[in-house]
Scaffold this motif. Structure first.
Motif, PDB file in Angstrom:
ATOM      1  N   VAL A 229     -23.205 -48.300  71.464  1.00 52.07           N
ATOM      2  CA  VAL A 229     -24.166 -48.683  70.432  1.00 52.07           C
ATOM      3  C   VAL A 229     -24.600 -50.147  70.549  1.00 52.07           C
ATOM      4  O   VAL A 229     -25.775 -50.477  70.423  1.00 52.07           O
ATOM      5  CB  VAL A 229     -23.514 -48.490  69.051  1.00 52.07           C
ATOM      6  CG1 VAL A 229     -24.525 -48.683  67.970  1.00 52.07           C
ATOM      7  CG2 VAL A 229     -22.887 -47.134  68.956  1.00 52.07           C
ATOM      8  N   VAL A 230     -23.629 -51.028  70.809  1.00 49.21           N
ATOM      9  CA  VAL A 230     -23.959 -52.454  70.855  1.00 49.21           C
ATOM     10  C   VAL A 230     -24.773 -52.787  72.084  1.00 49.21           C
ATOM     11  O   VAL A 230     -25.483 -53.779  72.101  1.00 49.21           O
ATOM     12  CB  VAL A 230     -22.681 -53.314  70.897  1.00 49.21           C
ATOM     13  CG1 VAL A 230     -22.888 -54.586  70.148  1.00 49.21           C
ATOM     14  CG2 VAL A 230     -21.494 -52.557  70.392  1.00 49.21           C
ATOM     15  N   LEU A 231     -24.634 -51.963  73.124  1.00 51.75           N
ATOM     16  CA  LEU A 231     -25.256 -52.325  74.398  1.00 51.75           C
ATOM     17  C   LEU A 231     -26.666 -51.767  74.541  1.00 51.75           C
ATOM     18  O   LEU A 231     -27.389 -52.167  75.439  1.00 51.75           O
ATOM     19  CB  LEU A 231     -24.390 -51.816  75.548  1.00 51.75           C
ATOM     20  CG  LEU A 231     -22.968 -52.381  75.557  1.00 51.75           C
ATOM     21  CD1 LEU A 231     -22.151 -51.744  76.662  1.00 51.75           C
ATOM     22  CD2 LEU A 231     -22.999 -53.881  75.742  1.00 51.75           C
ATOM     23  N   ILE A 232     -27.042 -50.844  73.655  1.00 52.18           N
ATOM     24  CA  ILE A 232     -28.348 -50.188  73.820  1.00 52.18           C
ATOM     25  C   ILE A 232     -29.475 -51.205  73.919  1.00 52.18           C
ATOM     26  O   ILE A 232     -30.217 -51.249  74.898  1.00 52.18           O
ATOM     27  CB  ILE A 232     -28.642 -49.247  72.629  1.00 52.18           C
ATOM     28  CG1 ILE A 232     -27.617 -48.141  72.556  1.00 52.18           C
ATOM     29  CG2 ILE A 232     -30.011 -48.638  72.771  1.00 52.18           C
ATOM     30  CD1 ILE A 232     -27.800 -47.261  71.341  1.00 52.18           C
TER      31      ILE A 232
ATOM     32  N   PRO B 257     -24.907 -58.358  78.492  1.00 47.91           N
ATOM     33  CA  PRO B 257     -25.586 -57.683  77.381  1.00 47.91           C
ATOM     34  C   PRO B 257     -24.917 -57.914  76.033  1.00 47.91           C
ATOM     35  O   PRO B 257     -25.591 -58.059  75.016  1.00 47.91           O
ATOM     36  CB  PRO B 257     -25.516 -56.208  77.779  1.00 47.91           C
ATOM     37  CG  PRO B 257     -25.493 -56.228  79.238  1.00 47.91           C
ATOM     38  CD  PRO B 257     -24.724 -57.448  79.622  1.00 47.91           C
ATOM     39  N   LEU B 258     -23.581 -57.978  76.052  1.00 46.46           N
ATOM     40  CA  LEU B 258     -22.868 -58.190  74.789  1.00 46.46           C
ATOM     41  C   LEU B 258     -23.250 -59.541  74.192  1.00 46.46           C
ATOM     42  O   LEU B 258     -23.542 -59.657  72.999  1.00 46.46           O
ATOM     43  CB  LEU B 258     -21.367 -58.120  75.052  1.00 46.46           C
ATOM     44  CG  LEU B 258     -20.498 -57.625  73.906  1.00 46.46           C
ATOM     45  CD1 LEU B 258     -20.935 -56.247  73.499  1.00 46.46           C
ATOM     46  CD2 LEU B 258     -19.045 -57.607  74.331  1.00 46.46           C
TER      47      LEU B 258
ATOM     48  N   SER C 186     -26.804 -59.393  72.980  1.00 52.54           N
ATOM     49  CA  SER C 186     -26.883 -58.649  71.723  1.00 52.54           C
ATOM     50  C   SER C 186     -26.423 -59.526  70.564  1.00 52.54           C
ATOM     51  O   SER C 186     -27.037 -59.541  69.495  1.00 52.54           O
ATOM     52  CB  SER C 186     -26.020 -57.395  71.827  1.00 52.54           C
ATOM     53  OG  SER C 186     -25.808 -56.846  70.574  1.00 52.54           O
TER      54      SER C 186
ATOM     55  N   GLN D 250     -20.259 -42.688  66.075  1.00 56.09           N
ATOM     56  CA  GLN D 250     -21.409 -42.949  66.953  1.00 56.09           C
ATOM     57  C   GLN D 250     -22.281 -41.724  67.128  1.00 56.09           C
ATOM     58  O   GLN D 250     -23.061 -41.647  68.069  1.00 56.09           O
ATOM     59  CB  GLN D 250     -20.917 -43.400  68.322  1.00 56.09           C
ATOM     60  CG  GLN D 250     -20.086 -44.648  68.272  1.00 56.09           C
ATOM     61  CD  GLN D 250     -19.544 -44.995  69.629  1.00 56.09           C
ATOM     62  OE1 GLN D 250     -20.308 -45.231  70.555  1.00 56.09           O
ATOM     63  NE2 GLN D 250     -18.239 -45.010  69.770  1.00 56.09           N
TER      64      GLN D 250
ATOM     65  N   LEU E 156     -30.156 -47.066  63.653  1.00 57.07           N
ATOM     66  CA  LEU E 156     -30.290 -48.148  64.627  1.00 57.07           C
ATOM     67  C   LEU E 156     -31.401 -47.831  65.633  1.00 57.07           C
ATOM     68  O   LEU E 156     -32.237 -48.673  65.956  1.00 57.07           O
ATOM     69  CB  LEU E 156     -28.958 -48.313  65.338  1.00 57.07           C
ATOM     70  CG  LEU E 156     -28.774 -49.467  66.295  1.00 57.07           C
ATOM     71  CD1 LEU E 156     -27.320 -49.872  66.267  1.00 57.07           C
ATOM     72  CD2 LEU E 156     -29.139 -49.101  67.713  1.00 57.07           C
TER      73      LEU E 156
ATOM     74  N   PHE F 194     -36.294 -48.947  68.228  1.00 56.98           N
ATOM     75  CA  PHE F 194     -37.288 -48.404  69.150  1.00 56.98           C
ATOM     76  C   PHE F 194     -38.442 -47.691  68.470  1.00 56.98           C
ATOM     77  O   PHE F 194     -39.434 -47.409  69.105  1.00 56.98           O
ATOM     78  CB  PHE F 194     -36.616 -47.454  70.140  1.00 56.98           C
ATOM     79  CG  PHE F 194     -35.555 -48.133  70.942  1.00 56.98           C
ATOM     80  CD1 PHE F 194     -35.905 -48.984  71.978  1.00 56.98           C
ATOM     81  CD2 PHE F 194     -34.228 -47.961  70.649  1.00 56.98           C
ATOM     82  CE1 PHE F 194     -34.945 -49.630  72.706  1.00 56.98           C
ATOM     83  CE2 PHE F 194     -33.248 -48.604  71.375  1.00 56.98           C
ATOM     84  CZ  PHE F 194     -33.607 -49.449  72.407  1.00 56.98           C
TER      85      PHE F 194
ATOM     86  N   ALA G 260     -26.070 -52.984  64.948  1.00 55.34           N
ATOM     87  CA  ALA G 260     -25.125 -52.551  65.983  1.00 55.34           C
ATOM     88  C   ALA G 260     -23.806 -53.302  65.864  1.00 55.34           C
ATOM     89  O   ALA G 260     -22.737 -52.706  66.009  1.00 55.34           O
ATOM     90  CB  ALA G 260     -25.731 -52.772  67.367  1.00 55.34           C
TER      91      ALA G 260
END
Lengths: 510, 593
Positions: free
Chosen positions: A353-356, B269-270, B273, B517, B543, B548, B569
């Motif tokens: 979820v966090v990486l989407i 990415p973390l 984010s 999830q 989310l 999107f 997220a």
């Protein structure tokens, strides 16, 4: 003594039998959706929607009269004898058909409509009479009886008509007067014009008596949900009595021809007649979905190839990286190894979820969005797989490797020659997990691949599209689902021995 | 020993020349990265496609200064060696075990070499990646798939080869022949596939890319990086490297794919984010830092009393709040509002989903596992059967359930219920009415339908986990119990359940983590509708919409876009992580006991 062993034996076998029955029943219940998917993927659309429900795929038998088009065959019982009739028209959209109506008594209909779903009740309405609501006169003009008074004179002739469940009833034939004029009428859906006047239940009028039918004001009936609907009504009057009837059901009446003697004609509503069916598997569904037939809206073959391509590359990639990583983490001593391993292990806990969002941004930055590469490259690195392989490598005795090292083997050679052959179960588990994961993945492709992009579709996306566009062909949707589900199932069945043991020992999921 | 067997490596270059070249190259890397950092700091639009904001720009600016520092450091190490040739001699003797390693080695050249090795290795990988990008190899995978599709007939050759291999394992007598045939079939179809799918065209295309200068430069850079990496690998003796140290860099080389992947697709990415969650990032908008605003928006909750002057409950709330729930206590009505009401509703759905899923997915699994936990023949077969639903794709199974089971007219679920009711009515003379459930239509049933589908899919998986747990319970316990006259149920209640507790805990936690999830099941079941109905919209779905589909009217008072979605997220992440931590705590304390 002897007796006791017997009873023991009995209880032993009874227990076993009970256990297996239980196991089989639960298995059948659990697998029912999948079994049904396979069966339904071999059905025709008509058969899929058939009522009552049935499991096996039936197909309507079609035959042709000499020199004509193939048409479906139906079964009637004429004088207690089963006979086969061919329908004369199969094209439902053919506007040449006449409209007919069922008539029901007001109170009767009202009671039934109130009971429940209208659609359900419609089927059970007793047929009081069937009269044509449109004619064609001699000049070929269509005359509708709405707003007109129809005068019928019963004749001595009786016609047999099929009602519910193909049971025949006798109907009297009438001469029809419209506004006082006798009109010669034909049903226009018949091959050769058969003069059919009109028919009513014989109870309403005796032969020779004059009957009038008048279209009157619509009657409003309330159904079970208290929503009302207007029904057209008709007043039928004979010299002795007057009845108000309601147009309960509008339908087209079909013409059935005797197979042996085409002059022999039966009039009935197609959906009430028992079709002649045989069990037949519609492999053409698979042909359509796999692109062997020319039906572009049903094809999933491109998506199938794409999915296989992506899945195989991801699996090979994951196996490779996790083999290297697993070997290094289990057998090489280097500074920072244990810290790195802990961090790496911790990353398993990071949910997707966090990486989407950030990976999506990364893909757009690289220009990979809407391309297959975005489904492959980000997913060939796996902390979980590395962990799994490392755990397995630790169990391999060190002596094997030390001997090889002394012989001057390189590390990669040792990995290839010693570790890989010894770790088949772990590798198989990991490979199947990856395979399933990549084959079934949905959220990521949904985000990164555009719906309109047919070139880069994977099966999950293509199947959703198929399910939405062809909702009226549920059998094809089932075929698509089978194409999606069966390949991983075959892979699983071939390797399930390794796989289930792998889950049981690692206790983790992919 | 080693000194005797190993011949002295004769190099075309003398070590000092190689060292000099390496030093120059390290300095070149440093200079270039300083130039790059300068370019990044001064760039107006940092990223051509979509700007990520100044913070990312500065981050990358500073990041590209790191190789500069490292390059200078390793150059310094090389310089130390070049200026002092005696050291070289000393190091070689240490490497040949003539001298103990601890003596007289400067750490700077040795470390410098590793830094140089790392820099060049990373440089090779990154520039090769860039070169592949310039060759359009990544995008070109589409063409490869297309070519395979055009020649899909040949795939049957590969499938046939696989089947033959599989068969060869079964038939020992023909093993050798079958393997040979399989190999022949497989390789022929593979070669044909390569031929027909246009490898030559691809090569010509790549050659065509060389009409621009940048491709030449990058190719040269890849080659230079590669040569220096190889060279740095071979220079162990020059720097007095011991075998242990050599294993060290070999280990790093082996984990490097994982480390690079980890950095590119997880750690990076973390971080991104995390950064985005503090900005107002949206499509077509330069992100601005907006502090905790996203998080305060998420957590803005209001509980107000509905006063008599309020005609509608919503009037009790502030203007940018919408209703989550209304409660009635006595005569007063309370209104719970939030700025992102849909987030709270979806969170509530998700939690309800967990609550229903856990018993449905674990209790039957325990039962199945207990029944399957015997040595009877054929049990493994049933175990595999029960696992089959877990193998199937959710997209497929959800479609099956939607059309074949949940449909209120032709669905088998309603059909089965109808049959049972009819049978009951006939046998007991009762008059139960057929409820005709609208599984996917009735708003009270919708969430349960999603749960049922999910539970069905994971029961088999959980059963296998429980089976593993059961196999850890010693048989002697049951034997002792049955000697003492304990019934089956008592055995289950007092032996199986307590001893299975750790497994149960693990299964429950895994189920919860996955349930938090959940996205696919509700999405596919309702894919025909414009949007998933509010009763089954889960947190991840929320989310997804926020990130999107932010233009599709799911605004309802709160912010949207990548920034806001990232904040959502992270809130979810925190929730999931706390469950995971709980599991770690409990399982660790279990081990200590």
């Amino acid at each position: 003594m002897q007796k006791r062993t017997l009873s023991q034996k009995l209880s032993f076998w009874a227990e076993r039998g009970l256990l297996y029955t239980l196991l089989t029943t639960v298995a059948l219940l659990m697998l029912f959706p999948l079994i049904y998917m396979v069966i339904a993927s071999l059905k025709t659309t008509v058969d899929f929607n058939s009522n009552p429900r049935r499991l096996l795929p039936y197909t309507h038998v079609t035959e042709a009269l000499a020199g004509r088009q193939e048409v479906p065959v139906y079964e009637f019982s004429v004088n207690d004898e089963e006979k086969r009739y061919l329908i004369s028209q199969i094209d439902a959209n053919n506007s040449d058909k006449s409209d007919f109506a069922y008539l029901g008594e007001v109170a009767d209909l009202e009671a039934k409509v109130k009971l429940g779903s209208h659609a359900e009740q419609r089927r059970n309405i007793d047929v009081l009479g069937i009269i044509p609501i449109a004619y064609r006169n001699e000049e070929g003009q269509k005359i509708r009886i709405e707003d007109q008074t129809l005068t019928l004179i019963p004749t001595e002739n009786i016609v047999q008509l099929a009602g519910n469940n193909s049971i025949f009833e006798n109907f009297r034939v009438y001469d029809v007067f419209i506004d006082g004029e006798l009109v010669q009428t034909w049903l226009d859906s018949i091959d050769q014009p058969v003069p059919l006047k009109a028919y009513m239940l014989p109870t309403i009028a005796e032969a020779g008596e004059e009957l009038t039918i008048k279209v009157s004001e619509p009657i409003t009936l309330l159904d079970a949900r208290d929503s009302d609907r207007d029904y057209d009504s008709v007043i039928v009057s004979s010299p002795t009595q007057e009845t108000t009837l309601v147009w309960a059901y509008n339908a087209s009446i079909d013409v059935f021809l005797d197979q042996e003697n085409p002059q022999n004609v039966i009039y009935a509503i197609e959906s009430f007649v028992k079709p002649v069916e045989v069990i037949e598997f519609q492999f053409s569904n698979y042909e359509a979905v796999l692109g062997l037939a020319d039906e572009p809206s049903l094809r999933m073959d491109r998506a199938l190839v794409n999915t296989a391509f992506v899945t195989i590359l991801v699996t090979i990639g994951q196996i490779t990286t996790s083999l290297f990583g697993g070997y290094a983490f289990s057998r090489m001593r280097f500074r920072g190894r244990d810290t790195l391993f802990l961090v790496y292990l911790g990353s398993i806990m990071v949910p997707f979820v966090v990486l989407i969002v950030p990976i999506y941004r990364l893909m757009t930055a690289l220009g990979w969005e809407d391309h297959l590469v975005s489904l492959i490259v980000p997913w060939i690195f796996t902390a979980y797989g590395t962990f799994l392989i490392r755990q397995f490598f630790i169990t391999i005795p060190k002596e094997l490797e030390e001997a090889a090292l002394l012989d001057g083997c390189g590390r990669l050679r040792i990995l290839w020659r010693i570790f890989i052959p010894l770790s088949t179960p772990a590798l198989a588990t990991h490979a199947i997990f990856t395979f399933l994961y990549a084959w079934n993945s949905f959220l990521w492709p949904l985000i990164i691949i555009n719906t309109g992009n047919k070139e880069d579709q994977v099966l999950t996306l293509a199947l959703i599209t198929l399910g939405n566009i062809n909702a009226d062909k549920p059998n094809i949707v089932m075929t698509g689902a089978a194409v999606m589900i069966l390949p991983p199932m075959i892979v699983f069945i071939l390797a399930q021995r390794y796989f289930i043991e792998g889950i049981a020992t690692s206790g983790l999921k992919g | 020993m080693a000194t005797l067997t190993k011949p002295q490596a004769k190099s075309a270059f003398t070590p000092s020349l190689v060292l000099l070249l390496s030093m120059i190259w390290a300095l070149a890397i440093a200079v270039y990265s300083i130039y790059l950092a300068w370019r990044i700091f001064n760039a107006e639009a940092f990223d051509v496609r979509e700007s990520l904001g100044n913070t990312v720009q500065y981050f990358f600016g500073f990041l590209s200064l790191v190789p500069a520092v490292l390059g200078i450091f390793s150059a310094l190490g090389f310089a130390l060696l070049i200026t002092n040739p005696e050291r070289l001699n000393l190091y070689q003797r240490i490497a040949d075990h003539e001298l103990p390693p601890a003596q007289g080695i400067d750490r700077i050249p040795l470390l410098g070499r590793y830094v140089f090795l790392g820099l060049n290795y990373l440089g090779t990988v990154l520039s090769a990646f860039y070169l592949l990008h310039l060759w359009d190899v990544f995008i070109g995978l589409d063409e490869v798939a297309e070519a395979i599709y055009e020649n899909r007939v040949l795939l049957w050759g590969l499938v046939g080869a696989y089947l033959l291999f599989w068969l060869s394992g079964k038939i020992i007598r023909l093993q050798r022949t079958l393997e040979l045939i399989a190999l022949a079939v497989g390789s022929i179809s593979f070669i044909l596939l390569l031929l027909f799918s246009g490898v030559h065209e691809a090569l010509i295309y790549i050659a065509g890319q060389y009409d621009s200068l940048i491709v030449w430069i990058v190719t040269a850079v890849v080659i230079i990086f590669g040569i220096f990496t190889y060279n740095a690998l071979q220079m162990g003796r020059t720097f007095g490297e011991t075998p242990e140290q050599s294993i060290g860099w070999q280990g790093w080389m082996l984990v490097s794919p994982n480390v690079i992947g980890f950095g590119l697709f997880l750690a990076g990415p973390l971080l991104l984010s995390f950064y985005l969650s503090f900005t107002n990032a949206k499509v077509g908008q330069v992100p601005k830092f907006n502090g905790l605003e996203n998080y305060t928006t998420i957590f803005s909750l209001q509980l107000r009393e509905q006063k008599p002057e309020h005609q509608y409950p919503i009037e009790a709330l502030d203007s940018d709040y919408s209703i989550v729930h209304t409660y009635k206590l006595g005569n007063t009505r309370y209104v719970l509002g939030a700025r992102d009401a849909r987030f709270w509703l979806s969170l509530e759905n998700t939690l309800q989903f967990c609550l229903m899923l856990v018993p449905l997915a674990t209790i039957p699994a325990i039962g199945l596992a207990v029944v399957l936990n015997s040595q009877l023949p054929g049990v493994k077969f049933y175990r595999a059967l029960y696992f089959l639903p877990s193998v199937a794709a959710v997209v497929g199974t959800a479609l099956i359930w939607r059309t074949a089971l949940y449909s209120s007219q032709i669905g088998y679920l309603n059909y089965a219920i109808e049959q049972i009711i009819n049978a009951t009515n006939a046998i007991f003379g009762t008059d139960i009415e057929n409820p005709q459930f609208g599984w996917l239509i009735d708003s009270r049933l919708q969430l349960f339908s999603v749960v049922l589908l999910t539970a069905w899919q994971i029961i088999g998986f959980n059963t296998v986990l429980f089976l593993a747990g059961l196999q850890g319970i010693p048989n002697a316990l049951y034997e002792a119990a049955s000697v003492d006259g304990a019934s089956r149920w008592q055995q289950f209640r007092h032996i199986t359940l307590p001893l299975l507790a750790p497994t149960t805990f693990f299964v429950v936690v895994t189920t919860i983590i996955n349930a938090l999830q959940v996205f696919n099941e509700p999405y596919v079941l309702y894919s025909r509708e414009q949007q998933v109905p509010d009763t089954v919209a889960t947190a991840v779905y929320h989310l997804y919409l926020k990130a999107f589909q932010s233009t599709s009217g799911n605004e309802l008072g709160a912010a949207s876009g990548f920034g806001y979605a990232s904040a959502v997220a992270w809130v979810l992440f925190a929730l999931i992580f706390s469950v995971t931590l709980l599991q770690f705590r409990v399982s660790r304390s279990g081990e200590e006991r």
